[in-house]
Design a protein around this motif. Structure first.
Motif, PDB file in Angstrom:
ATOM      1  N   ASN A   3     -72.627 -45.450  -3.617  1.00  0.00           N
ATOM      2  CA  ASN A   3     -72.509 -45.355  -2.164  1.00  0.00           C
ATOM      3  C   ASN A   3     -71.302 -44.524  -1.720  1.00  0.00           C
ATOM      4  O   ASN A   3     -71.061 -44.375  -0.523  1.00  0.00           O
ATOM      5  CB  ASN A   3     -72.407 -46.756  -1.554  1.00  0.00           C
ATOM      6  N   ARG A   4     -70.556 -43.991  -2.664  1.00  0.00           N
ATOM      7  CA  ARG A   4     -69.368 -43.213  -2.317  1.00  0.00           C
ATOM      8  C   ARG A   4     -69.770 -41.813  -1.856  1.00  0.00           C
ATOM      9  O   ARG A   4     -70.808 -41.279  -2.243  1.00  0.00           O
ATOM     10  CB  ARG A   4     -68.419 -43.120  -3.504  1.00  0.00           C
ATOM     11  N   CYS A  10     -65.622 -36.761  -5.952  1.00  0.00           N
ATOM     12  CA  CYS A  10     -64.870 -35.624  -6.479  1.00  0.00           C
ATOM     13  C   CYS A  10     -63.458 -36.051  -6.865  1.00  0.00           C
ATOM     14  O   CYS A  10     -62.937 -35.630  -7.901  1.00  0.00           O
ATOM     15  CB  CYS A  10     -64.824 -34.497  -5.463  1.00  0.00           C
ATOM     16  N   ALA A  11     -62.845 -36.892  -6.024  1.00  0.00           N
ATOM     17  CA  ALA A  11     -61.490 -37.372  -6.326  1.00  0.00           C
ATOM     18  C   ALA A  11     -61.482 -38.140  -7.642  1.00  0.00           C
ATOM     19  O   ALA A  11     -60.558 -37.993  -8.460  1.00  0.00           O
ATOM     20  CB  ALA A  11     -60.984 -38.246  -5.186  1.00  0.00           C
ATOM     21  N   LEU A  12     -62.508 -38.954  -7.871  1.00  0.00           N
ATOM     22  CA  LEU A  12     -62.605 -39.700  -9.121  1.00  0.00           C
ATOM     23  C   LEU A  12     -62.878 -38.758 -10.300  1.00  0.00           C
ATOM     24  O   LEU A  12     -62.315 -38.926 -11.392  1.00  0.00           O
ATOM     25  CB  LEU A  12     -63.722 -40.744  -9.021  1.00  0.00           C
ATOM     26  N   ASN A  19     -68.698 -40.539 -14.869  1.00  0.00           N
ATOM     27  CA  ASN A  19     -69.781 -41.103 -14.069  1.00  0.00           C
ATOM     28  C   ASN A  19     -69.772 -40.511 -12.659  1.00  0.00           C
ATOM     29  O   ASN A  19     -70.824 -40.220 -12.091  1.00  0.00           O
ATOM     30  CB  ASN A  19     -69.649 -42.626 -13.993  1.00  0.00           C
ATOM     31  N   ALA A  20     -68.568 -40.336 -12.099  1.00  0.00           N
ATOM     32  CA  ALA A  20     -68.449 -39.738 -10.769  1.00  0.00           C
ATOM     33  C   ALA A  20     -68.926 -38.296 -10.792  1.00  0.00           C
ATOM     34  O   ALA A  20     -69.610 -37.834  -9.877  1.00  0.00           O
ATOM     35  CB  ALA A  20     -67.001 -39.808 -10.300  1.00  0.00           C
ATOM     36  N   ARG A  21     -68.601 -37.582 -11.850  1.00  0.00           N
ATOM     37  CA  ARG A  21     -69.049 -36.187 -11.985  1.00  0.00           C
ATOM     38  C   ARG A  21     -70.574 -36.121 -12.044  1.00  0.00           C
ATOM     39  O   ARG A  21     -71.207 -35.288 -11.385  1.00  0.00           O
ATOM     40  CB  ARG A  21     -68.440 -35.574 -13.241  1.00  0.00           C
ATOM     41  N   ASP A  22     -71.176 -37.021 -12.842  1.00  0.00           N
ATOM     42  CA  ASP A  22     -72.636 -37.037 -12.965  1.00  0.00           C
ATOM     43  C   ASP A  22     -73.306 -37.394 -11.638  1.00  0.00           C
ATOM     44  O   ASP A  22     -74.356 -36.843 -11.297  1.00  0.00           O
ATOM     45  CB  ASP A  22     -73.060 -38.033 -14.044  1.00  0.00           C
ATOM     46  N   LEU A  66     -69.844 -27.992 -10.964  1.00  0.00           N
ATOM     47  CA  LEU A  66     -68.807 -28.589 -11.813  1.00  0.00           C
ATOM     48  C   LEU A  66     -67.521 -27.763 -11.794  1.00  0.00           C
ATOM     49  O   LEU A  66     -66.416 -28.328 -11.806  1.00  0.00           O
ATOM     50  CB  LEU A  66     -69.325 -28.727 -13.243  1.00  0.00           C
ATOM     51  N   ASP A  67     -67.669 -26.451 -11.732  1.00  0.00           N
ATOM     52  CA  ASP A  67     -66.483 -25.585 -11.687  1.00  0.00           C
ATOM     53  C   ASP A  67     -65.695 -25.776 -10.392  1.00  0.00           C
ATOM     54  O   ASP A  67     -64.481 -25.524 -10.360  1.00  0.00           O
ATOM     55  CB  ASP A  67     -66.904 -24.111 -11.815  1.00  0.00           C
TER      56      ASP A  67
END
Length: 220
Positions: A3-4, A10-12, A19-22, A66-67
């Protein structure tokens, strides 16, 4: 975590949270797919010889997103996707440019340096279809009769000018500026469509535009 917001994820991700990136990729994949479709169909890649499909573009778009993660600064008030969008698109177009550069090395120009092999040069807009295209700009709700008349007259004059320049130049400009499909194609997209090198496409366009301007009544 699902839910973020993009900015929170992105901060995480910047702190190493995979997991945040995925989730960033998952949440924004619809935009990546839409951008890939726009580029794929806008450049007619399906009819080109570059061997690039939509999956390739989507993969590069994911890499572009991702970059953008480590460079994003939420303190500037920009949304993450707004910031990442150019990186996503640039990753896709860079893939096309790299493939096109390799293809250029294999291309064999014709005697005059042009190779309009993808379409026949006589495949220009016929008179009846041309009139439909001119009349299609009429929108009684959005435009006044005076605006419609002026736009139709300008389009008629453009077609008349196109009829007076070379067939190859005419075919190039009709495609490049969307006279036939209402899509303004990029220079590299036109180069791919006509089987030209990018530099040759630019030279063709410059020469075609110069010749067209000389045929337009408002130029004098």
């Amino acid at each position: 975590m699902k839910n973020r917001s993009n900015e929170q994820l992105c901060a995480l991700a910047q702190k190493g949270n995979t997991n945040a990136r995925d989730l960033l990729l998952e949440n924004n994949f619809g935009f990546i797919r839409k951008t890939a479709n726009e580029i794929y169909f806008g450049m007619n890649l399906g009819e080109s010889e570059l061997s690039i499909d939509k999956d390739d573009l989507e993969q590069e778009g994911c890499i572009g997103l991702l970059d953008a993660i480590p460079r994003f600064d939420s303190s500037k008030g920009t949304k993450f996707l707004t910031y990442a969008a150019p990186s996503i698109r640039n990753a896709m177009t860079n893939l096309i440019r790299d493939a096109f550069s390799r293809y250029e090395q294999r291309m064999v120009d014709t005697k005059d340096g042009l190779a309009f092999q993808k379409i026949r040069l006589d495949e220009v807009v016929p008179g009846e279809e041309r009139m439909l295209h001119i009349e299609a700009i009429a929108d009684p709700i959005a435009k006044s009769p005076e605006q419609i008349y002026v736009e139709q007259e300008i389009l008629r004059e453009l077609y008349a000018g196109l009829d007076r320049i070379g067939r190859r130049e005419q075919a190039y400009l009709l495609y490049r500026y969307g006279f036939t499909d209402d899509i303004e194609h990029t220079t590299i997209g036109a180069a791919i469509h006509f089987n030209l090198s990018e530099s040759r496409a630019k030279k063709t366009e410059e020469q075609a535009m110069d010749n067209l301007w000389l045929e337009l009544p408002w130029w004098f």
